[in-house]
Design an enzyme around this catalytic site. Sequence first.
Site, short mmCIF file in Angstrom:
data_model
loop_
_atom_site.label_atom_id
_atom_site.label_comp_id
_atom_site.label_asym_id
_atom_site.label_seq_id
_atom_site.Cartn_x
_atom_site.Cartn_y
_atom_site.Cartn_z
N ASP A 21 0.86 -1.20 0.12
CA ASP A 21 0.03 0.08 -0.10
C ASP A 21 0.97 1.13 -0.03
O ASP A 21 1.80 1.33 0.49
CB ASP A 21 -0.86 0.22 1.28
N ASN A 69 -10.65 -2.91 -6.09
CA ASN A 69 -9.78 -1.98 -6.71
C ASN A 69 -10.57 -1.69 -7.99
O ASN A 69 -10.17 -0.73 -8.63
CB ASN A 69 -8.77 -2.44 -6.80
#
Length: 243
Positions: A21, A69
Amino acid sequence: MAQDEATVPAMGPRHVAIIMDGNGRWAKMRGRPRLFGHHAGARRVREIVEACPGLGIEYLTIFAFSTENWKRTQIEVAGLMSLFRSYIRKEARALRSRNVCVRFIGDRPGLDAKLQLLMDELEEMTSGCTGTNLTIALNYGGRDEVARATKRLAEDVAAGRLDPGAIDEETLPRYLDTCVLPDPDLVIRTSGEARISNFLLWQSAYAEYEFIDTLWPDFTPGVLAEVIASYASRDRRFGGAKG
């Protein structure tokens, strides 16, 4: 420890899983578009994979793209899909030459046909490799994985191939995408966020977690070595009493 140094600690993890991330924030800090950060993150993957043997890591699982996502902008999603195709083409021979066995987990039919073909080819090309086992979670979600596994289990029960009375907590893992992998010992999330984001929900029941502030493009082998050293100092009891 210097950021670029990596040494093997005693009692290190066999299987490390990473939620990569911070690519977007890393790019924003430099005044660049989010995809710039994703490309930097992809380059970092190569360094971390190369560092695994020296750190005693046999299995590395990385969270590349989640089932959630798809909610991102069309431009970013298209750019990521292009990056995945490019990464496989560019890295395939290098991965095989480094004896890395590559697997993909996730809902593969949800991806475009060209990317699926490249994934199949990379898995086939590296299937005989006996070094680091690299698993790439692509279009992956933990809940989705459990739902798909449960559906396959139910189909076997309905077809008479599985006795429902024999189902226990050892049964479902045989239907998961990770059925050939050991459970992760250590799960790392970069960028300072302290959540697991639907990643390896079943498999990580007894994993150690490490949430660090480092953004993924800045996550060097030296940082990984520091996290592993911290892991080695923990007392893993799996529900038992200390001592």
